[in-house]
Scaffold this motif. Structure first.
Motif, PDB file in Angstrom:
ATOM      1  N   ILE A  26      28.306  21.754  -5.194  1.00  0.00           N
ATOM      2  CA  ILE A  26      27.200  20.802  -5.015  1.00  0.00           C
ATOM      3  C   ILE A  26      26.131  20.926  -6.096  1.00  0.00           C
ATOM      4  CG2 ILE A  26      27.539  20.612  -2.512  1.00  0.00           C
ATOM      5  CD1 ILE A  26      25.046  22.462  -2.221  1.00  0.00           C
ATOM      6  N   THR A  27      26.137  22.037  -6.856  1.00  0.00           N
ATOM      7  CA  THR A  27      25.130  22.220  -7.907  1.00  0.00           C
ATOM      8  C   THR A  27      25.704  22.059  -9.311  1.00  0.00           C
ATOM      9  OG1 THR A  27      25.497  24.613  -8.013  1.00  0.00           O
ATOM     10  CG2 THR A  27      23.801  23.812  -6.466  1.00  0.00           C
ATOM     11  N   GLY A  28      27.013  22.172  -9.433  1.00  0.00           N
ATOM     12  CA  GLY A  28      27.632  22.100 -10.751  1.00  0.00           C
ATOM     13  C   GLY A  28      27.438  23.355 -11.575  1.00  0.00           C
ATOM     14  N   LEU A  29      26.950  24.422 -10.942  1.00  0.00           N
ATOM     15  CA  LEU A  29      26.722  25.686 -11.640  1.00  0.00           C
ATOM     16  C   LEU A  29      27.832  26.681 -11.343  1.00  0.00           C
ATOM     17  CD1 LEU A  29      22.895  26.020 -10.924  1.00  0.00           C
ATOM     18  CD2 LEU A  29      23.962  25.314 -13.073  1.00  0.00           C
ATOM     19  N   ASP A  30      28.014  27.643 -12.215  1.00  0.00           N
ATOM     20  CA  ASP A  30      29.018  28.698 -12.055  1.00  0.00           C
ATOM     21  C   ASP A  30      28.278  30.014 -11.796  1.00  0.00           C
ATOM     22  OD1 ASP A  30      30.893  30.765 -12.442  1.00  0.00           O
ATOM     23  OD2 ASP A  30      32.126  29.481 -13.722  1.00  0.00           O
ATOM     24  N   LEU A  31      28.277  30.469 -10.553  1.00  0.00           N
ATOM     25  CA  LEU A  31      27.519  31.661 -10.177  1.00  0.00           C
ATOM     26  C   LEU A  31      28.037  32.921 -10.864  1.00  0.00           C
ATOM     27  CD1 LEU A  31      26.972  30.896  -6.403  1.00  0.00           C
ATOM     28  CD2 LEU A  31      25.163  31.455  -8.020  1.00  0.00           C
ATOM     29  N   VAL A  32      29.343  33.037 -11.014  1.00  0.00           N
ATOM     30  CA  VAL A  32      29.903  34.220 -11.672  1.00  0.00           C
ATOM     31  C   VAL A  32      29.512  34.230 -13.151  1.00  0.00           C
ATOM     32  CG1 VAL A  32      32.017  35.460 -12.259  1.00  0.00           C
ATOM     33  CG2 VAL A  32      31.806  34.355 -10.028  1.00  0.00           C
ATOM     34  N   GLU A  33      29.536  33.061 -13.776  1.00  0.00           N
ATOM     35  CA  GLU A  33      29.076  32.961 -15.165  1.00  0.00           C
ATOM     36  C   GLU A  33      27.609  33.365 -15.265  1.00  0.00           C
ATOM     37  OE1 GLU A  33      28.403  29.596 -18.685  1.00  0.00           O
ATOM     38  OE2 GLU A  33      29.472  29.068 -16.842  1.00  0.00           O
ATOM     39  N   MET A  34      26.786  32.930 -14.305  1.00  0.00           N
ATOM     40  CA  MET A  34      25.369  33.308 -14.297  1.00  0.00           C
ATOM     41  C   MET A  34      25.213  34.822 -14.162  1.00  0.00           C
ATOM     42  SD  MET A  34      23.816  30.255 -11.876  1.00  0.00           S
ATOM     43  CE  MET A  34      22.183  31.012 -11.735  1.00  0.00           C
ATOM     44  N   GLN A  35      26.039  35.443 -13.297  1.00  0.00           N
ATOM     45  CA  GLN A  35      25.987  36.899 -13.133  1.00  0.00           C
ATOM     46  C   GLN A  35      26.279  37.613 -14.456  1.00  0.00           C
ATOM     47  OE1 GLN A  35      28.869  37.257  -9.737  1.00  0.00           O
ATOM     48  NE2 GLN A  35      27.317  38.648  -8.935  1.00  0.00           N
ATOM     49  N   ILE A  36      27.341  37.174 -15.114  1.00  0.00           N
ATOM     50  CA  ILE A  36      27.765  37.831 -16.356  1.00  0.00           C
ATOM     51  C   ILE A  36      26.716  37.652 -17.454  1.00  0.00           C
ATOM     52  CG2 ILE A  36      29.505  37.794 -18.193  1.00  0.00           C
ATOM     53  CD1 ILE A  36      31.549  36.981 -16.017  1.00  0.00           C
ATOM     54  N   LYS A  37      26.204  36.436 -17.582  1.00  0.00           N
ATOM     55  CA  LYS A  37      25.198  36.176 -18.614  1.00  0.00           C
ATOM     56  C   LYS A  37      23.938  37.011 -18.385  1.00  0.00           C
ATOM     57  CE  LYS A  37      26.245  31.496 -20.255  1.00  0.00           C
ATOM     58  NZ  LYS A  37      25.743  30.099 -20.341  1.00  0.00           N
ATOM     59  N   PHE A  38      23.523  37.124 -17.129  1.00  0.00           N
ATOM     60  CA  PHE A  38      22.316  37.898 -16.835  1.00  0.00           C
ATOM     61  C   PHE A  38      22.541  39.381 -17.116  1.00  0.00           C
ATOM     62  CE2 PHE A  38      19.867  40.467 -13.760  1.00  0.00           C
ATOM     63  CZ  PHE A  38      18.589  40.192 -14.227  1.00  0.00           C
ATOM     64  N   ALA A  39      23.684  39.907 -16.668  1.00  0.00           N
ATOM     65  CA  ALA A  39      23.960  41.340 -16.838  1.00  0.00           C
ATOM     66  C   ALA A  39      24.107  41.712 -18.311  1.00  0.00           C
ATOM     67  CB  ALA A  39      25.216  41.720 -16.067  1.00  0.00           C
ATOM     68  N   LEU A  40      24.750  40.849 -19.082  1.00  0.00           N
ATOM     69  CA  LEU A  40      25.002  41.136 -20.499  1.00  0.00           C
ATOM     70  C   LEU A  40      23.945  40.529 -21.413  1.00  0.00           C
ATOM     71  CD1 LEU A  40      28.888  40.622 -20.600  1.00  0.00           C
ATOM     72  CD2 LEU A  40      27.611  42.762 -20.431  1.00  0.00           C
ATOM     73  N   LYS A  41      22.944  39.841 -20.799  1.00  0.00           N
ATOM     74  CA  LYS A  41      21.853  39.216 -21.550  1.00  0.00           C
ATOM     75  C   LYS A  41      22.400  38.279 -22.642  1.00  0.00           C
ATOM     76  CE  LYS A  41      18.806  41.536 -19.203  1.00  0.00           C
ATOM     77  NZ  LYS A  41      19.696  42.049 -18.149  1.00  0.00           N
ATOM     78  N   ILE A  42      23.300  37.394 -22.211  1.00  0.00           N
ATOM     79  CA  ILE A  42      23.930  36.440 -23.130  1.00  0.00           C
ATOM     80  C   ILE A  42      23.106  35.155 -23.183  1.00  0.00           C
ATOM     81  CG2 ILE A  42      25.992  35.037 -23.554  1.00  0.00           C
ATOM     82  CD1 ILE A  42      27.639  37.173 -22.170  1.00  0.00           C
TER      83      ILE A  42
END
Length: 727
Positions: A281-297
């Motif tokens: 419903i949001t069009g977002l990828d939560l796992v991608e958000m997790q990885i980007k935040f953890a690795l500061k991408i």
């Protein structure tokens, strides 16, 4: 993201789909989860060996294990999840409640661990109002939750929950909460940025559950005012922000439908199984958000006003299980798997392909089926169409059960609560059960007719460590709760001139039976002078000794010394085999026996009907589902050679019923019966007093040793075996 993926796998998963899809895969141990997926050392060694930069724990096994997270961080590898300190504080439900209250989140009226020891507990409970829910502070997934309807029952449930919590979680702390009968389960998906303000990605309704386990999830939550959901979201964001939460998490609430109020339930410090609902419903990828935040991408933060949603999404969990057999897991090879072409509104997160096997080692989920629509009706219709087009053969699945729920009028009207499936289970299973029962009876009856034609017994697979002689009508006998205790110290009692009775308690308890069986093995290993035989039972053991070789008091001292040497029960390992028996429930042979007794001795209610009534079940069909829904632990052998006394391993399937009075003069060979909370199988045509309700077609003792399994012992069972009755 162009990230090199490394999959870990156990023995049983070496050919699994996730291994095939990963860029690289590494073996981490045997099939048992505790030796592979729950082994911090094995996983960390694998990560270091493959030079992994980060570890994503998924949503099971070690995902919320603070010690695992700390070891990963200490090794220099990036942990994709919240800090270990956050996992600890949120993992303890009582601590999480206190922190939520500090953030202004509504808390369900309750009593914490410290207040339980204070005076005036009964008055406090009356102020809250019964029924009251007793929870394990360190619990999860519905484990360690029990409901008390009054104060007397509450005292019993408190001790029971403490014991269960201590064994299951290593922490016996509990707390009490007001039980909300007409409740919905709403969770808010949040994402925290540590020192920066957290955001939310709207709600999910997870009210469709069975035994506290979610089955269907959807968003938006239907039939709840938007203002209420907005308040929940604001509370969740404030709570996460105050904790300086990092990454994806879920704040869960109980919504009181009658009073239109919501209360904090718990926080999950991991990605949820149902996260695709939010993504749809949001069009977002939560796992991608997790990885980007953890690795500061790149730009790894988002603002709340950029989080938009559209349409309605629903997720169904497709399991390899048979709803008609109390949702018994159905491991095996998938001989056919046909998946239709997915539309832009469809999503299928599936971990298997045709030819793969569903293992009995892990959760039997096949796939998460997710559909989206412009509105709720569209989403449901898309789900029904997609499920109908998915074809699975070789194993049983809950597909037809999911379809029945989706097509149910109350579900379509969003007129449901967390008890919807439990309260409507017979209706939801009715059509399929009728077909199944006819088929099973026919097949099992044929097996029984061939019993004398040398049918071999089942193969055991090692897997682990008021009397009256008058003929009168009798009514159902109410069975009070069985209240017992585990003794601080064993009792040593004379059982005649040559017998000593050692009692560890006066309650049917698996831990006590482990102790009794372990002591019996220790006596055998140490070759205690003068002891000829031991007979362990549910919570005691009878020792046969020769007084001329060892005196009672000397034997008592010897037994005390042995018991002290056994160590904690958590360290006890017992060799256990499992037997699965085809079982004809509600059969004609036991019914003939009951009718003969009723006509000649005492007129009585049918045994299955009595068990159903005494245990407040809705029907004998429900009784069959409950009784066959667990494995049974063989605690003792007695009364007759080979007769097993067994207890239900799943406490949710524990039933109780009084015995016959007076007993029967005969019982069919192979009969399955219950007395108290014990289940037994009659090895021959025998007198007996257990309430009877089924029959198995294979021998469990054989003096002629006709089959190889009886070569070393005329009795099939040994204490420590497990039995599964398959309707």
């Amino acid at each position: 993201l162009n990230i090199h993926s490394i999959a870990v796998y156990s023995d049983i998963d070496k050919n699994s789909k996730h291994v095939r899809l990963a860029n690289e895969a590494i073996h981490i141990g045997p099939s048992k989860a505790k030796e592979s997926y729950l082994s911090t050392k094995n996983i960390l060694d694998a990560a270091l060996k493959t030079n992994a930069d980060a570890i994503h724990p998924g949503y099971g096994f070690l995902a919320e294990n603070d010690q695992f997270a700390k070891k990963i961080i200490d090794s220099g590898i990036v942990w994709i999840g919240p800090t270990p300190e956050t996992i600890i504080s949120m993992g303890n439900k009582e601590t999480a409640r206190a922190l939520a209250a500090e953030s202004g989140v509504p808390i369900c009226p309750g009593i914490n661990q410290n207040e339980l020891e204070e005076e005036g507990l009964e008055e406090k409970c009356k102020t809250i109002g019964f029924p009251i829910l007793v929870k394990a502070s360190a619990g999860g997934g519905g484990i360690g939750m029990q409901i008390a309807k009054d104060y007397n029952q509450l005292k019993e449930v408190i001790e029971k929950t403490k014991n269960l919590a201590g064994k299951a979680f290593g922490n016996s702390d509990i707390f009490l909460e007001k039980y909300i009968a007409n409740a919905r389960h709403i969770e808010i998906q949040i994402f925290g940025y540590g020192e920066k303000k957290a955001i939310h990605l709207y709600e999910r309704d997870c009210s469709l559950q069975r035994r506290f386990q979610k089955i269907i999830e959807e968003s938006p939550a239907p039939n709840i005012e938007r203002e209420t959901i907005n308040q929940m979201s604001e509370c969740a964001v404030n709570f996460a922000s105050n904790q300086k939460y990092e990454g994806a998490g879920t704040v869960e609430f109980v919504y009181d439908v009658d009073n239109k109020k919501f209360y904090f339930l718990e926080m999950n410090t991991r990605i949820q199984v149902e996260h695709p609902v939010t993504e749809q419903i949001t069009g977002l990828d939560l796992v991608e958000m997790q990885i980007k935040f953890a690795l500061k991408i790149n730009d790894y933060t988002m603002q709340q006003d950029k989080i938009l949603r559209s349409g309605h999404a629903i997720e169904c969990r497709l399991y390899a299980e048979d709803p008609s057999k109390n949702f018994l897991p159905s491991p095996g090879k998938i001989s056919k798997l046909s998946i239709p072409k997915l539309t832009s509104n469809d999503r299928l997160d599936i971990g298997v392909d045709e030819g793969d096997e569903i293992s009995f080692y892990y959760d039997p989920m096949i796939a998460k089926v997710i559909t989206r629509g412009e509105n709720r009706n569209d989403s449901i219709n898309n789900m029904i169409q997609l499920l109908n087009e998915i074809e699975i053969e070789g194993i049983s699945s809950n597909k037809s059960f999911l379809l029945t729920v989706l097509e149910n009028k109350l579900f379509l009207e969003a007129n449901f609560n967390t008890k919807f499936i439990e309260n409507n289970l017979d209706f939801l299973l009715q059509k399929k059960e009728k077909i199944k029962s006819l088929k099973v009876d026919k097949e099992a009856t044929e097996k029984l007719r061939k019993e004398k034609a040398n049918i071999p017994p089942p193969q055991a697979t090692p897997t682990i460590k008021k009397k009256s002689n008058q003929k009168e009508e009798t009514s159902a006998i109410p069975v009070p709760p069985i209240i017992g205790e585990i003794y601080d110290k064993p009792k040593f009692l004379p059982g005649g001139d040559k017998y000593m009775l050692i009692e560890f308690g006066n309650v049917m308890d698996l831990e006590l039976n482990f102790t009794a069986q372990n002591l019996a093995q220790a006596i055998q290993d140490h070759k205690v002078t003068g002891v000829y035989e031991t007979a362990p039972c549910f919570a005691s053991m009878l020792v046969h000794y020769e007084p001329e070789e060892i005196k009672f008091n000397d034997l008592k001292n010897e037994m005390k010394s042995l018991i002290d040497s056994l160590g904690p029960t958590d360290d006890i390992e017992i060799n256990s085999r499992i037997f699965s028996f085809p079982t004809v429930y509600l059969d004609k042979w036991t019914q003939e026996c009951i009718e003969d007794y009723s006509n000649k001795i005492v007129k009585k209610k049918s045994d299955p009907e009595l068990i159903t009534e005494v245990n407040n079940l809705e029907s004998t069909d429900q009784f069959v589902r409950v009784h066959s829904g667990t494995e049974y632990w063989v605690a003792a052998i007695g009364f007759w050679p080979g007769l097993p006394f067994m207890m239900a391993l799943d406490p949710r399937c524990k039933l109780t019923v009084p015995k016959y009075n007076p007993p029967r003069t005969w019982t069919p060979k192979g009969t399955v019966g219950m007395g108290g909370s014990s289940t037994s199988i009659y090895p021959d045509r025998l007198p007996g007093g257990y309430q009877i309700f089924g029959i198995i077609p294979v021998p469990i003792w054989d003096t002629k040793k006709s089959f190889p399994v009886f070569e070393n012992n005329i009795c099939l069972f040994k204490p420590g075996d497990r039995v599964k009755f398959v309707p």
